[in-house]
Every structure is written in structure tokens, then in C-alpha cells.
Design a protein around this motif. Structure first.
Motif, PDB file in Angstrom:
ATOM      1  N   THR A   1      -2.369  10.951  -3.430  1.00 20.35           N
ATOM      2  CA  THR A   1      -3.598  10.732  -3.033  1.00 20.35           C
ATOM      3  C   THR A   1      -4.509  10.173  -4.055  1.00 20.35           C
ATOM      4  O   THR A   1      -4.271  10.321  -5.096  1.00 20.35           O
ATOM      5  CB  THR A   1      -4.133  12.283  -2.670  1.00 20.35           C
ATOM      6  OG1 THR A   1      -5.323  12.179  -2.178  1.00 20.35           O
ATOM      7  CG2 THR A   1      -4.193  13.429  -3.592  1.00 20.35           C
ATOM      8  N   GLY A   2      -5.476   9.523  -3.629  1.00 19.98           N
ATOM      9  CA  GLY A   2      -6.659   8.758  -4.347  1.00 19.98           C
ATOM     10  C   GLY A   2      -6.071   8.024  -5.437  1.00 19.98           C
ATOM     11  O   GLY A   2      -6.517   7.784  -6.496  1.00 19.98           O
ATOM     12  N   CYS A   3      -5.022   7.232  -5.160  1.00 20.49           N
ATOM     13  CA  CYS A   3      -4.344   5.959  -5.920  1.00 20.49           C
ATOM     14  C   CYS A   3      -4.853   4.824  -5.434  1.00 20.49           C
ATOM     15  O   CYS A   3      -4.190   4.131  -4.503  1.00 20.49           O
ATOM     16  CB  CYS A   3      -2.883   6.091  -6.264  1.00 20.49           C
ATOM     17  SG  CYS A   3      -2.275   7.939  -6.896  1.00 20.49           S
ATOM     18  N   ALA A   4      -5.885   4.119  -5.861  1.00 18.31           N
ATOM     19  CA  ALA A   4      -6.718   3.186  -5.139  1.00 18.31           C
ATOM     20  C   ALA A   4      -5.933   1.856  -5.200  1.00 18.31           C
ATOM     21  O   ALA A   4      -6.059   1.039  -4.338  1.00 18.31           O
ATOM     22  CB  ALA A   4      -7.830   2.867  -5.752  1.00 18.31           C
ATOM     23  N   LYS A   5      -5.029   1.615  -6.336  1.00 23.75           N
ATOM     24  CA  LYS A   5      -4.367   0.150  -6.335  1.00 23.75           C
ATOM     25  C   LYS A   5      -2.674   0.524  -5.999  1.00 23.75           C
ATOM     26  O   LYS A   5      -2.019  -0.467  -6.154  1.00 23.75           O
ATOM     27  CB  LYS A   5      -4.291  -0.273  -7.666  1.00 23.75           C
ATOM     28  CG  LYS A   5      -5.745  -0.416  -8.207  1.00 23.75           C
ATOM     29  CD  LYS A   5      -5.804  -1.240  -9.477  1.00 23.75           C
ATOM     30  CE  LYS A   5      -7.204  -1.712  -9.977  1.00 23.75           C
ATOM     31  NZ  LYS A   5      -7.134  -2.634 -10.923  1.00 23.75           N
ATOM     32  N   MET A   6      -2.377   1.826  -5.550  1.00 22.23           N
ATOM     33  CA  MET A   6      -1.026   1.877  -5.230  1.00 22.23           C
ATOM     34  C   MET A   6      -0.767   1.058  -3.742  1.00 22.23           C
ATOM     35  O   MET A   6      -1.362   1.114  -2.808  1.00 22.23           O
ATOM     36  CB  MET A   6      -0.641   3.410  -4.570  1.00 22.23           C
ATOM     37  CG  MET A   6       0.658   3.782  -4.252  1.00 22.23           C
ATOM     38  SD  MET A   6       1.736   4.110  -5.537  1.00 22.23           S
ATOM     39  CE  MET A   6       0.952   5.458  -6.252  1.00 22.23           C
ATOM     40  N   GLU A   7       0.432   0.335  -4.072  1.00 21.51           N
ATOM     41  CA  GLU A   7       0.714  -0.878  -3.124  1.00 21.51           C
ATOM     42  C   GLU A   7       2.029  -0.496  -2.383  1.00 21.51           C
ATOM     43  O   GLU A   7       2.015  -0.994  -1.259  1.00 21.51           O
ATOM     44  CB  GLU A   7       0.707  -2.303  -3.677  1.00 21.51           C
ATOM     45  CG  GLU A   7      -0.545  -2.650  -4.351  1.00 21.51           C
ATOM     46  CD  GLU A   7      -0.338  -4.249  -4.951  1.00 21.51           C
ATOM     47  OE1 GLU A   7       0.780  -4.653  -5.040  1.00 21.51           O
ATOM     48  OE2 GLU A   7      -1.337  -4.866  -5.400  1.00 21.51           O
ATOM     49  N   GLU A   8       2.841   0.108  -3.015  1.00 24.83           N
ATOM     50  CA  GLU A   8       4.172   0.384  -2.466  1.00 24.83           C
ATOM     51  C   GLU A   8       4.646   1.991  -3.056  1.00 24.83           C
ATOM     52  O   GLU A   8       4.385   2.015  -4.250  1.00 24.83           O
ATOM     53  CB  GLU A   8       5.222  -0.536  -2.623  1.00 24.83           C
ATOM     54  CG  GLU A   8       5.215  -1.166  -4.111  1.00 24.83           C
ATOM     55  CD  GLU A   8       6.114  -2.513  -3.883  1.00 24.83           C
ATOM     56  OE1 GLU A   8       6.624  -2.676  -2.873  1.00 24.83           O
ATOM     57  OE2 GLU A   8       6.316  -3.099  -4.951  1.00 24.83           O
ATOM     58  N   ILE A   9       5.212   2.647  -2.327  1.00 21.77           N
ATOM     59  CA  ILE A   9       5.621   3.851  -2.976  1.00 21.77           C
ATOM     60  C   ILE A   9       6.959   3.805  -3.772  1.00 21.77           C
ATOM     61  O   ILE A   9       7.109   3.964  -4.752  1.00 21.77           O
ATOM     62  CB  ILE A   9       6.125   4.900  -1.713  1.00 21.77           C
ATOM     63  CG1 ILE A   9       4.876   5.090  -0.896  1.00 21.77           C
ATOM     64  CG2 ILE A   9       6.526   6.322  -2.360  1.00 21.77           C
ATOM     65  CD1 ILE A   9       3.834   5.721  -1.616  1.00 21.77           C
ATOM     66  N   LEU A  10       8.046   2.808  -3.111  1.00 22.09           N
ATOM     67  CA  LEU A  10       9.261   2.555  -3.873  1.00 22.09           C
ATOM     68  C   LEU A  10       9.151   0.927  -3.841  1.00 22.09           C
ATOM     69  O   LEU A  10       9.048   0.178  -2.682  1.00 22.09           O
ATOM     70  CB  LEU A  10      10.374   2.905  -3.238  1.00 22.09           C
ATOM     71  CG  LEU A  10      10.420   4.352  -3.070  1.00 22.09           C
ATOM     72  CD1 LEU A  10      11.943   5.010  -2.528  1.00 22.09           C
ATOM     73  CD2 LEU A  10      10.261   5.188  -4.417  1.00 22.09           C
ATOM     74  N   SER A  11       9.495   0.309  -5.046  1.00 22.79           N
ATOM     75  CA  SER A  11       9.497  -1.091  -5.133  1.00 22.79           C
ATOM     76  C   SER A  11      10.726  -1.638  -5.432  1.00 22.79           C
ATOM     77  O   SER A  11      11.698  -1.107  -6.086  1.00 22.79           O
ATOM     78  CB  SER A  11       8.615  -1.380  -6.406  1.00 22.79           C
ATOM     79  OG  SER A  11       8.663  -2.945  -6.622  1.00 22.79           O
ATOM     80  N   GLU A  12      11.213  -2.560  -4.423  1.00 24.86           N
ATOM     81  CA  GLU A  12      12.351  -3.168  -4.450  1.00 24.86           C
ATOM     82  C   GLU A  12      12.777  -3.921  -5.680  1.00 24.86           C
ATOM     83  O   GLU A  12      13.915  -3.871  -6.231  1.00 24.86           O
ATOM     84  CB  GLU A  12      12.398  -4.274  -3.282  1.00 24.86           C
ATOM     85  CG  GLU A  12      13.996  -4.880  -3.122  1.00 24.86           C
ATOM     86  CD  GLU A  12      14.034  -5.620  -1.755  1.00 24.86           C
ATOM     87  OE1 GLU A  12      15.283  -5.869  -1.201  1.00 24.86           O
ATOM     88  OE2 GLU A  12      12.895  -5.939  -1.366  1.00 24.86           O
ATOM     89  N   GLY A  13      11.539  -4.368  -6.501  1.00 30.17           N
ATOM     90  CA  GLY A  13      11.859  -5.387  -7.541  1.00 30.17           C
ATOM     91  C   GLY A  13      11.990  -4.055  -8.899  1.00 30.17           C
ATOM     92  O   GLY A  13      12.484  -4.794  -9.936  1.00 30.17           O
ATOM     93  N   LYS A  14      12.024  -2.996  -8.582  1.00 32.01           N
ATOM     94  CA  LYS A  14      12.555  -1.974  -9.916  1.00 32.01           C
ATOM     95  C   LYS A  14      13.839  -1.484  -9.607  1.00 32.01           C
ATOM     96  O   LYS A  14      14.122  -0.471 -10.275  1.00 32.01           O
ATOM     97  CB  LYS A  14      11.507  -1.108  -9.962  1.00 32.01           C
ATOM     98  CG  LYS A  14      10.163  -1.532 -10.540  1.00 32.01           C
ATOM     99  CD  LYS A  14       9.116  -0.351 -10.985  1.00 32.01           C
ATOM    100  CE  LYS A  14       7.751  -0.956 -11.673  1.00 32.01           C
ATOM    101  NZ  LYS A  14       6.818   0.097 -11.904  1.00 32.01           N
TER     102      LYS A  14
END
Length: 894
Positions: free
Chosen positions: A780-793
Motif C-alpha cells: 500500500t502507498g507505493c506511488a511508483k510501484m509499476e509491477e509486483i514481479l518484474s520479468e527483467g529480474k
């Protein structure tokens, strides 16, 4: 000449035959005066013989013997003869009036001849029939019926469970079925209904019923089965258990059977009884009832079916049936009061029936109001006399005194209360009830085993993953036990709507006391309780505890003051509780812990969770609790700084960590860390690596990147929280050789809950793929969160665990996503989510796709909560997937 001679002979024969006819006719007529009285006498003898034989038959039938068919046939013929003879005798006077010439002739020769002939014939038939009616035995043992229909309580609603069991009976692969549930829940009624259903449903089963009971005797079970099979003759009684087993086995092996065993308390050895394994005879069944799920396992049941309490509507219907219309209609307000009484029975059929019958003659409002008050405070006499003793068998069957004490301890909680399993076990431990282990982490295994035993015995019920509940009637039974068999040991007024503390005299002799979940604001009068060990004061509205209140409770061991938000200060004199081992202050408004608490040298558990007003813990206080095993301190820090240098809360908790490191018995730790420097210091101590169960990383202002693998060796970490780490823009997964585990695939196996709040620069939390047993995730309240799990990582994940692309969230049950304005993806592909129950989203307007397809969450009833607008904008893989999840959505926001 020859012709003349022949004609003469024929004429002579004709004369002779005519003479014989005339003489025979005359003989029947002449003897009529003798044969009629003889027939009356013979009829009387036949009646007497018939009546004697009927009495023998009636007596045999009363003994459940079956009359021989030849006896039945003889009686039937006798009835016919008696009727015919009675008719002849009735016609006798008229026939006698036709006689003349001294009875040697008749006015109606032909009629008298026929009548006389009938009388003579009847006499002969009666004589012959009487001679055939001498029977040595008139009956034999009944051949065993395929089903013996039994009386049953019709109104108990068990239809759905009955159908479930019947489906198992129709399944040839299921041989043994265990029906388990609370005492009085209707298991025997269900088994009886099953028995009777076999009599009305076409089948080729031989159905055998046997009551087993608690202290069962193999011979008695064999006798019940032998009786069903027609084996109980005189020779049977002299046979040994082994011989009877051979006989039963020999009969059943050649039959398709259903054996119904009622009331098992432990494993019954089928071989010893003589019952073949159902698998030996195709389609045969063994169905039994028990109060224990454990017995189902011991009996190797292939299907275990729990018999549940009645739903409220069904319970109300049953209650109305037992009370009757006369009582219910005697006053307009009685039905509403009756519903309250019915609710107190908790859907337990035995209680519903017993109380319903007891209230059937109650026709005034006063009667019903008194019953409600009695059920709240104690119990009605009918419950105490008829219901509780039956339920007490389950209590008595517990293997030792420890388990009995632990069960009664659960009665300290209010009705229908969600009891946290972990906290319950910790209280048991501090009370000294779990005496097999000295450390709480090990004692939790014993406590968990005890709770499992209670669940298996249906003395407790599951309430989610982490909690249990006690059925209202079981709780009432437990409190009855404390009154009847442990008088004055328990004082329980939990959830009783108290506004004031009970009079001190009422509980001065108590050993355990609970007034939790009331509305008490002030504790004034200091009680004198020399025996009190347990005091639950949680969930009240406490504002003040008077000084000196605890001064006369020398042996108090467990004190629970939790969830009293208005309580700001501890009373003077509380330090005199020198025997205290467990102190729960969580969710209170306490501002300061006094240094005088150093006298609590026996303290094992201290919970300071969610104490948002706590400003000061004096230095050298925590480290004085040398026996402390459980320490929890977890709360949001609203204050910028804390007063006084003499305060372990001042700074980043470095002082607190310094004091905790000296507690060598510390076993369970829940703590907040507020700087990277403090965390590094914390992780350098092996004590914390072995004891930390929950960790909050709060307000890491100086850390832009955080390497989550620095926490890898916290081997018991269950909950991890990142809170207000506003500078943190990335959580990395870089191996640290100095702390690397001996296992190459080491990751967060124990981690089950993660909370990420107010980390405004974080863009993803791909590191969660290292937590394969994650059950709950809150972001909650993570304004720049774009993806929970990133395929790039994915590469970083593979470097850590050695698996290229592991499936995440296989154990996830709840996912909460709030105020993530830029979130576009949870995962780049559809996930199976085999355990997911709740997906809750709010203010995540950029999230247009969910990682779901038609195979996701199969077998679960997934609930998806969010706004209607957001749901309408979701893009689906295909129409089939959309249709599959359409029923799952619930609108919770406008």
C-alpha cells in the motif's frame, strides 16, 4: 336258454345295488341322531386343540421365533373345518325335524341322506386332522432380516450429509466410511437413517448394526452381529471369542454386507471381531460413528465425513417442533424470545431437542426471559442433567490432566471468540501446563499437538488458519465442569456486558479469572486473591487501575491487559506481582513502563505490540528479565523523538538491541529496526538470527537500495514489514558470502506474510519469488510501484535459487493492493494461484490485466474485491476467462 340266464343275472345285480343304496341311505339317516352330538363333541375338541396351538404360536412369536409352515397350514385347515362343522350343527335341528318312524325314515329322504353323509364325512375329517395336530415344536429361530428397521428422530435435518454418505456407499472403491462429530450432533441418528434407507432402496446388502460404546467388549459386539446373522443359538453362547470370529467371518465372506458400528472411541480390530475387510468382498461397506477424527484414521477410513451442527434455520425449525405451537403462540412476544433460546443451543441437535422439550410447557414471558438469563449465566437443569454428562465423555476421554486443564482454559474466552492458537499456547506455557519442554519454540509443538487433539475430538473448531473456536455448548459444558468438579477455581464473566468490576468477594478464591470483552472503565477495589494465577482483563474500556490493585495477588502468573486503548498508566504496586511470567500490554495506551518492573524476575513473555503511545522504556529494564523467552514490540512511530536519555526507545532502537542481546533464553522476537546501522548490529548476533519471527524495517531514510539477502539467515522469520522507507527505490537480491547459507537454494522458506507500506520509490518487489510459502501480501502507498514481479529480474532470482523461472505465489491466500497509482502488472503471465482466496484492490487504476486464465484458482472460491469502474475496465485473455471470474467479483467501493 343262455339269453334267459344272462337277463336273470343282470336283474339280480340291479336288485342288489338298489338294496345297498337303500340300506346306505337309511344308515346315514338312522344314525343322524348319534352323529350330530358326536360332531358337536369333536368340534369342541378341535377348537380346544386349535386354541392351545395358537397360544404356543403367539408365545413363540413374542420370542421372535418363526412358526413352522406346517403349523400354520394345520391352523388354517382347522379354521375351515370349524366353520363348516358349525354350519352343519346349526342346520341339525331342521334335519332332525324331518325324521319319522323313530328316526329310521325321513319326510325328505334325499335331503336327510345328503346331510347325514356330510356329518359323517366331517366327523372323519376332524378325527384325521386332530391326529395330525400333535407338534413337538411349533416354531424356529427367525431367519435374519436383510435390514432391521429402527425408530429414528425424524425432524433432525441431516439430509445433505445422508446424501453425501450414500454417494460413498454407491462408490465401489470406498469400503470404510467414518462419520465424526461433536457429541449430540446427530451421528447415531444419521447412522439410523442410513440403516433404514437400505430397507426402502433396492439393494442386495445384508445390513448389520452393532453398538460399540466407550469401554467396548469384543464378545458383546460379536453377539450383536451374531444375532443379526441368525447365529445366536445355544451352542453360540458357549463359544470363545476366536470361535465366534471364525463363524462371523465365514458368513460375511460370502455376503455383500454393510456393517454399521455406532459410537467408536478407539480402534476396533475387525479381524478379532470376525469382520472381513470390505475390500475382500466386492462392494461391502463398514460405516462407523465416532467423536474423534483420529479414530477415523486408526480405522483406515477412506472417507471421513464430519457431521456438522445444524444451520440456524434448521435449528429453529427443530426447536419449534419440540416446543410446540401451544407454548409458542401463548404470547406474541414469545417467538422472538424462543429464537434467542434456540440460538443459545448453537445448532447442536441434542441441546435443541432437550431445551425445546423443557420449554414446551412455558407459556409466560417471565418463563422465557428467565430461561435466557439462566442460559447466559449458567445453564438450565435439563442441560446439566441430560446434555452436559453426555458431552463430558469426550472430556473424560482426554488422556491426561494436562489436556483437561488446557481445554478448560479455553473457557476463559467469550462465546464464539476467535482464539489465536499461538497466544493460547504461550499462555499454557507460562502457566506451566506444557511441562515437556523448557523453551517456548519446542513447547509450541506440544501445544500444537494438544490443539490438534481437541480439533480431532471436535472439542474445538477451526477458525481460519491461525485461530480456533469453542462451540457454545462445549464452553457451557466446560464451565459446568469447573462449577461441579472444580468449585471456585474459575470465575468467568467474559463478554457479560459488565460496566463495573465484579465484587472482590466473588472471586477472591478463584484460581483463574476472566472478565475480558466487557465495558469496565475503572478497577477500584484491591482484591485479596491468594490463589489467583490467571487474570484476563483485555478488551474492556479501562481508563484507570487504582494504585495498589495488584498488591494482594501474590501468585498471579498471567496478566492480560491488552486492547484497552484508553489505559495510559500502570498502577503503583504492580511491581509486586513477583510471580508474573506473562504480561500482555498490546494495543493499550500505556505511555511508560516503570523501572520497578525489574522485580519481575520470572517474566517469560512480554508483549508491547501496537502501543502507539509508548514513549519510554527505562534503560536496564528489559535486560533484567533474564528468563524472558518471548518479546514483541511492534508499532507505528508517530513521535519524532523520545524524552530522556535514559530511554531505550530513543534513537534507532540500538539501546534496545543491546539489552535484548543479553537475554540468553530469548526464543521468539518481534521487533522494529529503524536504521541500516542498527540492522547490521542486530544481524551480527546469532541469538537474533535464531529467534526473530517478525521484523519491521521502518524509516530507512539513508538507504536507497536494500539487499534483502542480508535477512536470509533469519531462519524462523515469518513476517517481514517495510514501513515508510521513503528513500528506498530498489530491493536487490545480491548474495553476501559472509552470510550465505550452506544450502545453495536457500531463500525465505519460513516467510508467510509480507507488508510493504509507504515505500514511495519502490518500483517492484520481485524478491518475493524467493518466498515460496508466502500466504499473505499487503502493498500500500507505493506511488511508483509499476509491477509486483518484474520479468527483467528473473536472472537475479535464478542466481539465488538455481531455478530459471519458478512459479510464484503457489501458497498465496490473500493479496491486498492499495493506492498503487502506477501499477500495471502483478505478473507477466497467468498464474495457477491454487490457494488464492481473496484479491483486494483499491486505487490501482492503471492495472488493466490480472494474471488469471480459465485454469487459475481452480477448486477455490476466489473473491475479487474492488470498484465497479476498475472491474469494468479489466482486459481478459478471452471471454471464457472473463465468464469464469465474473461471479468472483464483489464491489466494495463506489
Amino acid at each position: 336258454m343262455g339269453n334267459c340266464c344272462s337277463t336273470q343275472c343282470s336283474f339280480d345285480n340291479f336288485l342288489l345295488r338298489g338294496w345297498d343304496f337303500t340300506v346306505g341311505h337309511a344308515n346315514y339317516v338312522c344314525k343322524l341322531q348319534q352323529t350330530l352330538p358326536t360332531l358337536s363333541a369333536a368340534l369342541q375338541e378341535l377348537r380346544a386343540q386349535r386354541n392351545d396351538l395358537l397360544r404356543q404360536v403367539d408365545l413363540a412369536e413374542q420370542r421372535l421365533l418363526k412358526p413352522f409352515e406346517q403349523v400354520q397350514l394345520w391352523l388354517s385347515k382347522a379354521e375351515t373345518m370349524i366353520t363348516e362343522a358349525e354350519n352343519l350343527i346349526a342346520d341339525g335341528p331342521q334335519q332332525m325335524n324331518n325324521l319319522c318312524l323313530g328316526g329310521c325314515a325321513s319326510k325328505s329322504c334325499l335331503s336327510s341322506y345328503k346331510f347325514g353323509k356330510k356329518v359323517a364325512k366331517m366327523l372323519q375329517e376332524i378325527s384325521d386332522h386332530k391326529s395330525k395336530g400333535a407338534f413337538g415344536k411349533v416354531a424356529e429361530n427367525q431367519p435374519a432380516a436383510s435390514v432391521v428397521v429402527m425408530p429414528v428422530e425424524q425432524r433432525v435435518a441431516l439430509e445433505s450429509t445422508l446424501q453425501k454418505v450414500w454417494s460413498c456407499i454407491e462408490d465401489e472403491d470406498v469400503g470404510i466410511i467414518g462419520l465424526y462429530g461433536l457429541g449430540g450432533v446427530g451421528k447415531t441418528t444419521l447412522l439410523t437413517k442410513l440403516n433404514n434407507k437400505f430397507s426402502t432402496t433396492p439393494n442386495d446388502f445384508k445390513v448389520i448394526w452393532a453398538l460399540v460404546s466407550k469401554d467396548y467388549d469384543v464378545g458383546k459386539i460379536q453377539d450383536r452381529i451374531g444375532g443379526n446373522l441368525g447365529l445366536s443359538d445355544d451352542s453360540w453362547k458357549t463359544k470363545s471369542v476366536e470361535e465366534k470370529a471364525v463363524d462371523i467371518y465365514g458368513v460375511l465372506l460370502n455376503k455383500k454386507f454393510v456393517v454399521l458400528l455406532d459410537d467408536l472411541w478407539k480402534r476396533v480390530d475387525l479381524k478379532q471381531v470376525g469382520i472381513p475387510q470390505p475390500s475382500q468382498t466386492k462392494g461391502s461397506k463398514l460405516i462407523f460413528t465416532t467423536r474423534s477424527l483420529g479414530v477415523c484414521g486408526e480405522m483406515e477410513a477412506q472417507k471421513k465425513i464430519k457431521v456438522e451442527c445444524l444451520e440456524p434455520e434448521k435449528a429453529w425449525e427443530l426447536f419449534q417442533d419440540k416446543v410446540g405451537d401451544e407454548a409458542l403462540n401463548s404470547h406474541p412476544d414469545i417467538p422472538n424470545l424462543a429464537k434467542q433460546v434456540a440460538e443459545r443451543c448453537g445448532g447442536l441437535p441434542l441441546a435443541v431437542i432437550t431445551i425445546g422439550r423443557a420449554m414446551a410447557c412455558k407459556t409466560t414471558l417471565e418463563d422465557w426471559k428467565y430461561a435466557i438469563e439462566m442460559l447466559k449465566r449458567f445453564a438450565l437443569p435439563k442441560m446439566e442433567n441430560e446434555v452436559f454428562p453426555l458431552l463430558k465423555f469426550s472430556y473424560d476421554n482426554l488422556p491426561d490432566a494436562t489436556m483437561k486443564c488446557c481445554l478448560l482454559y479455553c473457557c476463559l474466552y467469550p462465546e464464539d471468540y476467535c482464539i489465536p492458537k499461538k497466544r493460547l499456547v504461550e499462555y499454557w506455557f507460562c502457566e506451566g501446563l506444557l511441562n515437556k519442554f523448557d523453551r517456548i519454540s519446542e513447547a509450541q509443538m506440544q501445544g500444537g499437538d494438544i490443539i490438534s487433539s481437541f480439533l480431532n475430538a471436535c472439542l474445538l473448531e477451526r477458525d481460519g488458519e491461525d485461530c480456533v473456536k469453542m462451540h457454545d455448548v462445549i464452553r457451557d459444558m466446560g464451565l459446568w465442569i469447573t462449577r461441579e468438579f472444580e468449585p471456585n477455581n474459575f470465575f468467568v464473566k467474559a463478554g457479560a456486558q459488565l460496566f463495573e468490576e465484579p465484587y472482590a468477594k466473588e472471586w477472591e478464591s478463584a484460581k483463574r479469572m476472566s472478565v475480558m470483552k466487557n465495558k469496565i472503565k475503572v478497577l477500584k477495589e484491591p482484591p485479596k486473591c491468594p490463589n489467583l494465577r490467571t487474570l484476563f482483563l483485555s478488551e474492556n474500556e479501562l481508563q484507570v487501575i487504582s494504585d495498589g490493585f495488584f498488591q494482594f495477588i501474590p501468585h498471579l502468573t498471567v496478566l492480560d491487559l491488552s486492547r484497552n486503548k484508553e489505559l495510559r498508566a500502570l498502577p503503583e504496586g504492580i511491581s509486586q506481582l513477583v510471580s508474573l511470567e506473562c504480561f500482555d500490554l498490546s494495543f493499550t495506551g500505556i505511555e511508560e513502563l516503570p523501572i520497578e518492573l525489574k522485580s519481575w524476575t520470572k517474566l517469560k513473555m512480554l508483549d508491547l505490540s501496537c502501543m502507539d503511545n509508548l514513549r519510554k522504556i527505562p534503560q536496564h529494564l528489559i535486560c533484567s528479565f533474564s528468563k524472558l523467552q518471548i518479546f514483541r514490540m511492534w508499532f507505528r512511530m508517530y513521535l519524532i523523538d523520545y524524552p530522556n536519555e535514559d530511554n531505550v526507545l530513543k534513537g534507532g532502537n540500538e539501546k534496545l538491541i543491546e539489552e535484548l542481546k543479553g537475554l540468553q533464553h530469548l526464543n521468539i522476537l518481534r521487533i522494529q529496526i529503524k536504521s541500516m546501522f542498527c540492522l547490521e548490529r542486530f544481524l551480527s548476533f546469532n541469538l537474533f538470527r535464531c529467534s526473530t519471527e517478525a521484523l519491521e524495517l521502518s524509516d530507512f531514510r539513508e538507504s536507497k537500495e536494500f539487499n534483502v539477502l542480508c535477512l536470509e539467515n533469519l531462519e524462523r522469520l515469518k513476517k517481514l514489514q517495510f514501513c515508510d522507507c521513503e528513500s528506498m527505490n530498489e530491493i536487490k537480491m545480491e548474495k553476501l558470502h559472509t552470510w550465505v547459507s550452506s544450502k545453495e537454494t536457500s531463500c525465505f522458506h519460513t516467510l508467510s506474510e509480507v507488508v510493504i507500506m509507504g515505500c514511495k520509490k519502490l518500483k517492484d518487489v520481485t524478491w518475493l519469488m524467493l518466498a515460496p510459502n508466502l500466504r499473505a501480501l499487503w502493498i500500500t502507498g507505493c506511488a511508483k510501484m509499476e509491477e509486483i514481479l518484474s520479468e527483467g529480474k528473473l536472472g537475479e532470482v535464478a542466481d539465488v535459487i538455481g531455478i530459471p523461472c519458478p512459479k510464484p505465489f503457489l501458497k498465496l491466500e490473500t493479496l491486498h493492493l492499495f493506492a498503487l497509482a502506477k501499477l500495471k502488472s502483478i505478473y507477466w503471465d497467468a498464474l495457477p494461484f491454487p490457494c488464492l482466496k481473496l484479491l483486494h484492490l483499491h486505487c490501482c487504476r492503471e492495472l488493466k490485466k490480472l494474471p488469471l486464465n480459465s485454469d487459475s484458482a481452480k477448486g477455490n472460491w476466489l473473491s475479487i474485491e474492488g470498484s465497479k469502474d476498475w472491474w469494468a475496465a479489466i482486459e481478459w485473455e478471452n471471454e471464457a476467462t472473463r465468464n469464469a471470474f465474473l461471479p468472483s467479483f464483489k464491489s466494495v467501493y463506489a
